[in-house]
Design a protein around this motif. Structure first.
Motif, PDB file in Angstrom:
ATOM      1  N   PHE A 181      45.969  91.317  46.826  1.00 38.06           N
ATOM      2  CA  PHE A 181      47.380  91.641  47.292  1.00 38.06           C
ATOM      3  C   PHE A 181      47.462  91.088  48.883  1.00 38.06           C
ATOM      4  N   ARG A 182      48.419  90.219  49.134  1.00 42.23           N
ATOM      5  CA  ARG A 182      48.625  89.766  50.427  1.00 42.23           C
ATOM      6  C   ARG A 182      50.041  89.832  50.748  1.00 42.23           C
ATOM      7  N   ASN A 183      50.540  90.224  51.908  1.00 42.37           N
ATOM      8  CA  ASN A 183      51.904  90.187  52.119  1.00 42.37           C
ATOM      9  C   ASN A 183      52.226  88.990  52.825  1.00 42.37           C
ATOM     10  N   GLU A 184      51.883  87.818  52.023  1.00 42.21           N
ATOM     11  CA  GLU A 184      52.040  86.252  52.706  1.00 42.21           C
ATOM     12  C   GLU A 184      53.778  86.149  53.322  1.00 42.21           C
ATOM     13  N   ILE A 185      53.477  85.427  54.462  1.00 45.72           N
ATOM     14  CA  ILE A 185      54.677  85.226  54.952  1.00 45.72           C
ATOM     15  C   ILE A 185      55.622  84.173  54.160  1.00 45.72           C
ATOM     16  N   ILE A 191      53.576  79.927  40.961  1.00 41.52           N
ATOM     17  CA  ILE A 191      52.447  80.945  41.237  1.00 41.52           C
ATOM     18  C   ILE A 191      51.136  80.724  41.984  1.00 41.52           C
ATOM     19  N   PHE A 192      51.448  79.489  42.816  1.00 44.54           N
ATOM     20  CA  PHE A 192      50.321  79.095  43.659  1.00 44.54           C
ATOM     21  C   PHE A 192      50.015  79.925  44.861  1.00 44.54           C
ATOM     22  N   ARG A 193      51.053  80.390  45.538  1.00 38.68           N
ATOM     23  CA  ARG A 193      50.874  81.610  46.436  1.00 38.68           C
ATOM     24  C   ARG A 193      51.850  82.749  46.291  1.00 38.68           C
ATOM     25  N   THR A 194      51.239  83.900  45.773  1.00 36.36           N
ATOM     26  CA  THR A 194      52.228  84.970  45.443  1.00 36.36           C
ATOM     27  C   THR A 194      51.638  86.198  46.477  1.00 36.36           C
ATOM     28  N   GLU A 196      50.656  89.122  45.056  1.00 40.53           N
ATOM     29  CA  GLU A 196      49.975  90.057  44.055  1.00 40.53           C
ATOM     30  C   GLU A 196      49.222  88.765  43.033  1.00 40.53           C
ATOM     31  N   PHE A 197      48.080  88.760  43.109  1.00 41.31           N
ATOM     32  CA  PHE A 197      47.244  87.664  42.347  1.00 41.31           C
ATOM     33  C   PHE A 197      45.813  88.286  41.961  1.00 41.31           C
ATOM     34  N   GLU A 198      45.262  87.345  41.177  1.00 39.99           N
ATOM     35  CA  GLU A 198      44.023  87.641  40.660  1.00 39.99           C
ATOM     36  C   GLU A 198      42.912  86.936  41.303  1.00 39.99           C
ATOM     37  N   LYS A 265      45.952  70.726  47.607  1.00 37.14           N
ATOM     38  CA  LYS A 265      45.767  71.921  48.192  1.00 37.14           C
ATOM     39  C   LYS A 265      44.424  72.712  47.652  1.00 37.14           C
ATOM     40  N   GLU A 266      44.174  73.996  48.399  1.00 34.58           N
ATOM     41  CA  GLU A 266      42.906  74.427  48.243  1.00 34.58           C
ATOM     42  C   GLU A 266      42.882  75.298  46.388  1.00 34.58           C
ATOM     43  N   LEU A 267      42.199  75.085  46.069  1.00 38.22           N
ATOM     44  CA  LEU A 267      42.019  75.678  44.368  1.00 38.22           C
ATOM     45  C   LEU A 267      40.836  76.962  44.602  1.00 38.22           C
ATOM     46  N   GLU A 268      40.024  76.561  45.349  1.00 38.73           N
ATOM     47  CA  GLU A 268      38.830  77.608  45.383  1.00 38.73           C
ATOM     48  C   GLU A 268      38.147  77.553  46.440  1.00 38.73           C
ATOM     49  N   GLY A 269      37.542  78.512  47.176  1.00 38.15           N
ATOM     50  CA  GLY A 269      36.689  78.206  48.462  1.00 38.15           C
ATOM     51  C   GLY A 269      35.284  78.641  48.019  1.00 38.15           C
ATOM     52  N   VAL A 270      34.363  77.775  48.524  1.00 38.52           N
ATOM     53  CA  VAL A 270      32.726  78.052  48.483  1.00 38.52           C
ATOM     54  C   VAL A 270      32.196  78.505  49.962  1.00 38.52           C
ATOM     55  N   HIS A 271      31.927  79.770  50.322  1.00 43.30           N
ATOM     56  CA  HIS A 271      31.777  80.149  51.512  1.00 43.30           C
ATOM     57  C   HIS A 271      30.341  80.648  51.930  1.00 43.30           C
ATOM     58  N   ASN A 272      29.686  79.983  53.099  1.00 47.12           N
ATOM     59  CA  ASN A 272      28.378  80.538  53.463  1.00 47.12           C
ATOM     60  C   ASN A 272      28.827  81.625  54.330  1.00 47.12           C
ATOM     61  N   ARG A 273      28.575  82.930  54.066  1.00 49.52           N
ATOM     62  CA  ARG A 273      29.277  84.068  54.783  1.00 49.52           C
ATOM     63  C   ARG A 273      28.081  84.715  55.659  1.00 49.52           C
ATOM     64  N   THR A 274      26.934  83.998  55.699  1.00 48.08           N
ATOM     65  CA  THR A 274      25.605  84.771  56.534  1.00 48.08           C
ATOM     66  C   THR A 274      25.416  86.173  55.939  1.00 48.08           C
ATOM     67  N   SER A 308      34.926  81.700  45.798  1.00 49.08           N
ATOM     68  CA  SER A 308      36.117  82.357  45.512  1.00 49.08           C
ATOM     69  C   SER A 308      37.342  81.522  45.014  1.00 49.08           C
ATOM     70  N   ALA A 309      37.678  81.888  43.639  1.00 47.83           N
ATOM     71  CA  ALA A 309      38.661  81.256  43.013  1.00 47.83           C
ATOM     72  C   ALA A 309      40.016  82.158  42.568  1.00 47.83           C
ATOM     73  N   GLY A 310      41.016  81.616  42.868  1.00 52.77           N
ATOM     74  CA  GLY A 310      42.434  82.222  42.413  1.00 52.77           C
ATOM     75  C   GLY A 310      42.543  82.045  40.826  1.00 52.77           C
ATOM     76  N   CYS A 311      42.742  83.147  40.242  1.00 52.71           N
ATOM     77  CA  CYS A 311      42.897  83.044  38.909  1.00 52.71           C
ATOM     78  C   CYS A 311      44.245  82.448  38.324  1.00 52.71           C
ATOM     79  N   ASP A 312      45.117  82.849  38.907  1.00 49.03           N
ATOM     80  CA  ASP A 312      46.541  82.785  38.706  1.00 49.03           C
ATOM     81  C   ASP A 312      46.641  81.221  39.320  1.00 49.03           C
ATOM     82  N   ARG A 313      46.139  80.677  40.484  1.00 49.85           N
ATOM     83  CA  ARG A 313      46.026  79.166  40.707  1.00 49.85           C
ATOM     84  C   ARG A 313      45.375  78.301  39.599  1.00 49.85           C
ATOM     85  N   THR A 314      44.380  79.170  39.193  1.00 47.55           N
ATOM     86  CA  THR A 314      43.738  78.106  38.125  1.00 47.55           C
ATOM     87  C   THR A 314      44.563  78.210  36.946  1.00 47.55           C
TER      88      THR A 314
HETATM   89  N1  GAP Z   1      36.951  86.366  49.696  1.00 47.87           N
HETATM   90  C1  GAP Z   1      37.392  85.223  50.263  1.00 47.87           C
HETATM   91  C2  GAP Z   1      38.767  84.832  50.094  1.00 47.87           C
HETATM   92  O1  GAP Z   1      39.570  85.549  49.504  1.00 47.87           O
HETATM   93  P1  GAP Z   1      40.628  82.705  50.383  1.00 47.87           P
HETATM   94  O2  GAP Z   1      40.288  81.561  50.691  1.00 47.87           O
HETATM   95  O3  GAP Z   1      41.510  83.668  51.140  1.00 47.87           O
HETATM   96  O4  GAP Z   1      38.954  83.605  50.290  1.00 47.87           O
HETATM   97  C3  GAP Z   1      40.201  82.482  47.635  1.00 47.87           C
HETATM   98  O5  GAP Z   1      40.994  83.155  48.887  1.00 47.87           O
HETATM   99  C4  GAP Z   1      41.186  82.003  46.614  1.00 47.87           C
HETATM  100  O6  GAP Z   1      42.156  83.000  46.246  1.00 47.87           O
HETATM  101  C5  GAP Z   1      41.948  80.761  47.102  1.00 47.87           C
HETATM  102  O7  GAP Z   1      41.272  79.750  47.001  1.00 47.87           O
HETATM  103  C6  GAP Z   1      43.013  80.969  46.189  1.00 47.87           C
HETATM  104  O8  GAP Z   1      42.996  80.250  44.854  1.00 47.87           O
HETATM  105  C7  GAP Z   1      43.389  82.389  45.881  1.00 47.87           C
HETATM  106  N2  GAP Z   1      44.350  82.971  46.724  1.00 47.87           N
HETATM  107  C8  GAP Z   1      44.440  83.268  47.878  1.00 47.87           C
HETATM  108  N3  GAP Z   1      45.607  83.750  48.391  1.00 47.87           N
HETATM  109  C9  GAP Z   1      46.431  83.598  47.374  1.00 47.87           C
HETATM  110  C10 GAP Z   1      47.804  84.081  47.118  1.00 47.87           C
HETATM  111  N4  GAP Z   1      48.466  84.512  48.173  1.00 47.87           N
HETATM  112  N5  GAP Z   1      48.410  83.713  45.631  1.00 47.87           N
HETATM  113  C11 GAP Z   1      47.455  83.187  44.930  1.00 47.87           C
HETATM  114  N6  GAP Z   1      46.290  82.934  45.043  1.00 47.87           N
HETATM  115  C12 GAP Z   1      45.552  83.089  46.246  1.00 47.87           C
END
Ligand code: GAP
Length: 440
Positions: A181-185, A191-194, A196-198, A265-274, A308-314
């Motif tokens: 969950f993110r209180n996006e501005i 469903i790209f940016r919501t 509540e997402f998975e 636009k971003e679909l997934e992030g692959v991160h080196n978090r150390t 880190s992939a967004g399921c809804d975004r996929t």
């Molecule tokens: N744990 C690392 C992390 O959460 P992120 O780049 O903030 O990284 C990863 O998010 C993925 O989650 C994004 O690439 C996107 O697919 C999905 N995502 C992030 N915020 C989203 C939102 N508000 N709505 C839908 N999907 C979202």
């Protein structure tokens, strides 16, 4: 054929993929519900992800952590202090924006990107994106908990539990699918940016020094997964983050981007978090989270490579990528060319006409296939209309029982993409479909 988001939203509602949440009350901004077809598509995508990330590997196990976690987790993770977006208001039209999304030239003049008024934007304020709630009956400071903004932290705090109970040795990974969950501005684009997402996240624990090669390896694997679920290669690309845009935890970050109707636009992030995450949790919890490598008798805090992939975004990406329109006999055929593996309904069964025992045979076929896949029986309207409805739903195969069936026990098998029909025997139909869907 390029699809607009409006067309996608309309098809999703019409066919029962995705609805606006609480629509009868006027809807709630940036929240969506999955209908009968949407829930199947989403489930199939999750299954494909789990298959590739867990079942096909020996070094990754699964987890399902709670959404609500100890509030200290979010202090340790850096989210309380740093998970913020810069928020600006327009004094004129009262709209809100993320400062980093405004054209820098406009922002210099404090010009509103919506109403165009100069000198109308406020100074940026840092706005924390985490949703807060209270645990227990008394609304006091001590009982504040957060709805998790990422699933990753549930994995970090369980890393010792998982390692000890499953007897895994580094390198190994933990995979998890769950709500965030993110209180996006500025939510939007369907469903790209919501709010509540998975997410479908996997954290891979490695020895320091092996992080870079692991990161390279995972970004390639993740890219090929999107091709495996049918996304066109030319619509995908990598984009590496520059030093200035790296998240607080990352040494390197690579986005997998898709070309959406609103651009790449971003679909997934692959991160080196150390060792950032485990070091912080060790510090904040007071628990030893180091790993002892028996072979070389060495102790270290593992480094983490995250996918880190967004399921809804996929889901959205699969729908947009599959959408096609073509003109056939002066009519537009809308077709979702979804990969059969993720298509919600795998096959539809029709009697050509509702007599001569054809409905009974069709229902019998549908019933037999139902044990293996989601099958749809339809006997209403002209058969051409029924095909079109299934094309729009992305159903890869239609089976029609006709008068020849009564004589030789064969049916027509129609391919959604080519619209070609061939005669196949009723016996062995299930195996034939399995072969065409999953290649087995
Ligand atoms: N744990 C690392 C992390 O959460 P992120 O780049 O903030 O990284 C990863 O998010 C993925 O989650 C994004 O690439 C996107 O697919 C999905 N995502 C992030 N915020 C989203 C939102 N508000 N709505 C839908 N999907 C979202």
């Amino acid at each position: 054929m390029s699809v607009t988001m409006e067309k996608m939203v309309s098809l999703c509602k019409r066919r029962g993929f995705i609805f606006q949440s609480s629509e009868i009350y006027g809807g709630i901004n940036a929240c969506y519900d999955y209908g009968p077809l949407g829930v199947e598509l989403k489930k199939n995508i999750k299954e494909q992800w789990w298959r590739a990330m867990v079942y096909e590997r020996e070094d990754v196990v699964g987890l399902d952590a709670a959404i609500l976690m100890h509030p200290r987790v979010w202090e340790a993770s850096g989210h309380v202090a740093g998970f913020t977006d810069p928020l600006v208001d327009c004094r004129q039209c009262k709209q809100r924006f993320r400062q980093d999304e405004i054209d820098p030239k406009k922002y210099e003049k404090r010009q509103c990107p919506a109403c165009g008024t100069a000198n109308s934007l406020t100074e940026a304020r840092q706005f924390n994106l985490m949703f807060k709630t209270h645990m227990g009956p008394v609304e006091e400071e001590a009982a504040i908990v957060y709805l998790r903004p990422e699933t990753a932290q549930g994995i970090y705090v369980n890393y010792k539990n998982v390692m000890d109970s499953s007897r895994k040795k580094i390198p190994f990974g933990i995979a998890q699918i769950g709500k965030a969950f993110r209180n996006e501005i500025t939510p939007g684009n369907f469903i790209f940016r919501t709010r509540e997402f998975e997410q479908m996240e996997m954290q891979f624990f490695v020895k320091p020094g092996q992080d870079e090669s692991t990161w390279h390896d995972w970004k390639e694997r993740r890219m090929s997964w999107y091709e495996r679920i049918g996304i066109r290669k030319e619509k995908l690309r990598f984009r590496q983050h520059g030093q200035h845009e790296l998240a607080h935890y990352a040494k390197a970050a690579m986005d997998i981007e898709y070309e959406y109707p609103m651009g790449w636009k971003e679909l997934e992030g692959v991160h080196n978090r150390t060792d950032y995450d485990l070091s912080r949790h060790q510090q904040y919890s007071g628990k030893d989270l180091s790993y002892f490598d028996d072979a070389v008798r060495e102790r270290f805090i593992p480094y983490i490579v995250e996918t880190s992939a967004g399921c809804d975004r996929t889901v959205l990406t699969c729908l947009l990528d599959a959408y096609d329109e073509e003109k056939i006999e002066n009519e537009i055929r809308v077709v979702l060319r979804l990969d059969p593996k993720i298509a919600p309904v795998k096959a539809a069964v029709f009697p050509l006409v509702n007599r001569d025992g054809m409905p009974e045979i069709s229902q019998k076929i549908a019933k037999e296939l139902k044990g293996d896949f989601l099958v749809f029986y339809d006997d209403s309207g002209a058969v051409g209309r029924r095909y079109r409805r299934q094309d729009e739903a992305g159903t890869p195969f239609c089976i029609t029982v006709d008068s020849q069936t009564l004589q030789d026990q064969t049916v027509t098998l129609r391919n959604r993409d080519t619209m070609k029909q061939e005669r196949v025997s009723i016996h062995g139909l299930s195996d034939e479909l399995k072969r065409r869907i999953w290649g087995k």
